[in-house]
Scaffold this motif. Sequence first.
Motif, PDB file in Angstrom:
ATOM      1  N   ILE A   1      30.370  47.541 172.793  1.00  0.00           N
ATOM      2  CA  ILE A   1      29.011  46.998 172.766  1.00  0.00           C
ATOM      3  C   ILE A   1      28.410  47.438 171.431  1.00  0.00           C
ATOM      4  N   LEU A   2      27.921  46.464 170.669  1.00  0.00           N
ATOM      5  CA  LEU A   2      27.451  46.762 169.312  1.00  0.00           C
ATOM      6  C   LEU A   2      25.954  47.061 169.312  1.00  0.00           C
ATOM      7  N   LEU A   3      25.569  48.011 168.485  1.00  0.00           N
ATOM      8  CA  LEU A   3      24.158  48.375 168.353  1.00  0.00           C
ATOM      9  C   LEU A   3      23.702  48.128 166.920  1.00  0.00           C
TER      10      LEU A   3
ATOM     11  N   GLY B   1      19.756  51.174 166.949  1.00  0.00           N
ATOM     12  CA  GLY B   1      19.567  51.812 168.260  1.00  0.00           C
ATOM     13  C   GLY B   1      19.416  50.842 169.410  1.00  0.00           C
ATOM     14  N   ARG B   2      19.426  49.517 169.125  1.00  0.00           N
ATOM     15  CA  ARG B   2      19.350  48.580 170.247  1.00  0.00           C
ATOM     16  C   ARG B   2      20.545  47.628 170.221  1.00  0.00           C
TER      17      ARG B   2
ATOM     18  N   THR C   1      20.747  40.800 174.281  1.00  0.00           N
ATOM     19  CA  THR C   1      20.870  41.328 175.645  1.00  0.00           C
ATOM     20  C   THR C   1      22.328  41.278 176.084  1.00  0.00           C
ATOM     21  N   VAL C   2      22.828  42.403 176.557  1.00  0.00           N
ATOM     22  CA  VAL C   2      24.177  42.454 177.130  1.00  0.00           C
ATOM     23  C   VAL C   2      24.051  42.989 178.550  1.00  0.00           C
TER      24      VAL C   2
ATOM     25  N   GLY D   1      18.171  46.652 175.573  1.00  0.00           N
ATOM     26  CA  GLY D   1      18.994  45.441 175.609  1.00  0.00           C
ATOM     27  C   GLY D   1      20.244  45.558 176.461  1.00  0.00           C
ATOM     28  N   LEU D   2      20.523  46.745 177.018  1.00  0.00           N
ATOM     29  CA  LEU D   2      21.747  46.906 177.824  1.00  0.00           C
ATOM     30  C   LEU D   2      21.402  47.046 179.306  1.00  0.00           C
TER      31      LEU D   2
END
Length: 517
Positions: free
Chosen positions: A266-268, A271-272, A288-289, A488-489
């Motif tokens: 999961i890429l940031l 920080g989001r 959003t993931v 977003g996670l």
Amino acid sequence: MSQMDSVIVVGAGHNGLVCAAYLARAGRKVTVLEAAGQVGGMAATREFAPGFKASCAHLLYLLDQDIRKELALDAHGLSLAANGMKTIALDAGGEHLTIGPDRVTGPGVSEADQAGYREYRRFMAKFAAVIGKLHNQLPPRITQERGDLLALGQLALKIRLLGRDDMREFLRIAGINIYDVLQENFDNPLLKGALSLDAVLGTNSGPRSNNSVFTALHRLSGNNGGGKAGVLALPAGGLGTVTEALAAAARKAGAEIRTGCPVERILLDGGRVAGVRLAGGEELRAATVVSNADPRTTILDLLGARHVEAGFAKRISNFRSRGNAAKLHLALDALPDFRGLSAAQLGERLVIAPTLEYVERAFNHSKYGEYSTMPVAEIVIPTVRDPSLAPSGKHVLSAVVQFAPRTLKSGWNEGKGAFTGVIFDLLAAYAPDIREKTLATELLTPEDLEREFRVTGGHWHHGELALDQFLMMRPAPKSAQYRMPVDGLWLCGAGTHPGGGVMGCAGRNAARAVLGA
Ligand SMILES: Cc1cc2nc3c(=O)[nH]c(=O)nc-3n(C[C@H](O)[C@H](O)[C@H](O)COP(=O)(O)OP(=O)(O)OC[C@H]3O[C@@H](n4cnc5c(N)ncnc54)[C@H](O)[C@@H]3O)c2cc1C
């Protein structure tokens, strides 16, 4: 549509698909990325031997009927080959008991057992409904905020509305063990053994373990459209028909579903969440993931523990998720001859759990890293009701077998053959011709389930279903409303409220949480 409206759902288990369908219906641009070659996760129908098919999850009893209607699953291909199946508690001498929603029949069932069963069903269904009412809401947090206080107040009110006597009983038994409750209500050993199995299936516990009443209640807690609690159904084509119908509903709403796409990271960005990277290196961007993978896989493997507070990472790594159930699939040349059962009765749910003590002893082995030498089993022969799962005239036997710990002391490489032999010996005690009728065997140990379905521990619920891992504690405090502590996670799988089983509520709740953010 901007990247802010794009959502990536990691995993096309039934919860990921439900979540994707609701998000797409609300206008989000949804891409589902599934590692396996087909959708469905543990509820996919797979070919395990040429021409023979089965789904790991094999019985439908929790699917939320509002989701079924809202997503028009019947129009997308869902149909039932059987509904309202009975449970037959097998006796090696052929003196079986048949357990329906209202009564038990068979030798040795006393008037007192019959009355005890009616009362047991009454209070279990009533208490399960209290739990079931929580399935479609975000678990309240322990805060001073008005919404949370209101939700907690409503929960207390639901318990109070049980009435004085039932409320006391609910509070008394909810945290204790099913062994004591069954001893209080019944004499018949076979009946007690069979009912205790419902409390331990898919869990890392025996009848004497705390929380085992709670897991029995959870099994009865689905919204099955006003019918009786825990009604057992068999979808035509296996549970894969449910997940294929969900995929069709999600696609119709506009979601794209890509299979054979394992997400590696999961890429940031700042920080989001910014998107994901696939195992092949391809990167997809989205603000959003939502992850259908279990909490440990999502936080520790896909995100990386260093991106969350140490305390949160520790809680997630402590989320108990050691599976203890194995799954057996047999390709059969013909129906086996179960002593004392007609061919039609072979179409019911058959259980091997002769007494409470037997079930407890079966569990004991797993505490020490050993498989049960006298296991318990839930058996379905779906082809009696649904011939489409095997070549003409042939049959499939599908069985959950416990207890089989995720980590076997001797290692599953060595232990798998021996455990398969143990299971055949067990089945042969009831169906002596089982070996000669068997053309092919697939045994999925929790280690295999972990590898095949990418579920930590191969756990039925992605993590133990227990009072300390339920509601606002699932998977961990401060993350129980599907939102993870990284912007977003989100999570949407069985490791979140209200847990596992093919229900769909976690997926829909997660979609609502994302849309409400
Ligand atoms: C032996 C056994 C028998 C069971 N029997 C029943 C039953 O009879 N009835 C019942 O209701 N329930 C049963 N269950 C429980 C039920 O199968 C699960 O609780 C349910 O399937 C969980 O659904 P889910 O969508 O949350 O997750 P899953 O079904 O686990 O799906 C998660 C999906 O995410 C994918 N994924 C994970 N990581 C990645 C990644 N990095 N990239 C891309 N994709 C990824 C996986 O491949 C998988 O498809 C059983 C479970 C077991 C183990």
